[in-house]
Design a protein around this motif. Structure first.
Motif, PDB file in Angstrom:
ATOM      1  N   TYR A 107      -8.935  -5.075  -3.290  1.00  0.00           N
ATOM      2  CA  TYR A 107      -7.716  -4.998  -2.373  1.00  0.00           C
ATOM      3  C   TYR A 107      -8.022  -4.244  -1.137  1.00  0.00           C
ATOM      4  CZ  TYR A 107      -5.107  -8.555  -5.028  1.00  0.00           C
ATOM      5  OH  TYR A 107      -4.574  -9.559  -5.495  1.00  0.00           O
ATOM      6  N   PRO A 108      -8.471  -3.004  -1.399  1.00  0.00           N
ATOM      7  CA  PRO A 108      -8.733  -1.932  -0.290  1.00  0.00           C
ATOM      8  C   PRO A 108      -9.496  -2.428   0.819  1.00  0.00           C
ATOM      9  CG  PRO A 108      -8.606  -0.770  -2.313  1.00  0.00           C
ATOM     10  CD  PRO A 108      -8.636  -2.225  -2.705  1.00  0.00           C
ATOM     11  N   VAL A 114      -7.608  -5.011   2.689  1.00  0.00           N
ATOM     12  CA  VAL A 114      -6.791  -4.341   3.889  1.00  0.00           C
ATOM     13  C   VAL A 114      -7.315  -3.824   4.763  1.00  0.00           C
ATOM     14  CG1 VAL A 114      -5.166  -2.205   3.943  1.00  0.00           C
ATOM     15  CG2 VAL A 114      -4.746  -3.804   1.934  1.00  0.00           C
ATOM     16  N   GLN A 162      -2.370  -7.195   4.062  1.00  0.00           N
ATOM     17  CA  GLN A 162      -1.439  -6.030   4.323  1.00  0.00           C
ATOM     18  C   GLN A 162      -1.256  -5.310   3.242  1.00  0.00           C
ATOM     19  OE1 GLN A 162       0.193  -5.648   7.398  1.00  0.00           O
ATOM     20  NE2 GLN A 162      -1.091  -7.769   7.840  1.00  0.00           N
ATOM     21  N   GLN A 163      -1.086  -3.813   3.811  1.00  0.00           N
ATOM     22  CA  GLN A 163      -1.095  -2.685   2.725  1.00  0.00           C
ATOM     23  C   GLN A 163      -0.061  -2.852   1.698  1.00  0.00           C
ATOM     24  OE1 GLN A 163      -3.387  -0.122   1.796  1.00  0.00           O
ATOM     25  NE2 GLN A 163      -2.074  -0.303  -0.035  1.00  0.00           N
ATOM     26  N   ALA A 210      -0.997  -5.845  -1.156  1.00  0.00           N
ATOM     27  CA  ALA A 210      -1.750  -5.291  -1.793  1.00  0.00           C
ATOM     28  C   ALA A 210      -1.179  -4.330  -3.043  1.00  0.00           C
ATOM     29  CB  ALA A 210      -2.979  -4.545  -1.165  1.00  0.00           C
ATOM     30  N   THR A 211      -0.377  -3.401  -2.369  1.00  0.00           N
ATOM     31  CA  THR A 211       0.240  -2.551  -3.377  1.00  0.00           C
ATOM     32  C   THR A 211       1.063  -3.093  -4.209  1.00  0.00           C
ATOM     33  OG1 THR A 211       0.309  -0.828  -1.673  1.00  0.00           O
ATOM     34  CG2 THR A 211       1.752  -0.472  -3.398  1.00  0.00           C
TER      35      THR A 211
END
Length: 93
Positions: free
Chosen positions: A44-45, A48, A54-55, A58-59
């Motif tokens: 995911y990083p 992003v 989008q962050q 992902a979070t």
């Protein structure tokens, strides 16, 4: 949102009948979710950073999977404690 309603995931047509979720052990499910958590934390990083995710998405998706893992681990712990309780119970007279 990255998190879909449970209704969209009730169909297990992607699972071969021999590997249907009903036949998977709790431990197999835990291992699979652990692997998914690791995958999300590494993949995911990059998504992003490339602008493909989008962050916040992902979070949220990572936190949801970690919550699933916590739930499965709690179920496993409670199951083990229950087994120990009944193993140590004195036989009835």
């Amino acid at each position: 949102s990255a998190v879909h309603t449970a209704q969209t995931h009730l169909s297990f047509t992607h699972c071969p009948s021999a590997v249907h979720t009903a036949t998977m052990t709790l431990r197999q499910q835990i291992v699979a979710v652990e692997e998914e958590c690791i995958l999300r934390k590494t993949k995911y990083p990059r998504l992003v950073a490339s602008g493909r995710m989008q962050q916040g998405e992902a979070t949220e998706a990572t936190c949801v999977m970690e919550a699933v893992l916590e739930t499965l681990l709690l179920v496993e712990k409670q199951r083990n404690e229950t087994k120990l309780f009944f193993q140590n119970e004195p036989e009835s007279i």
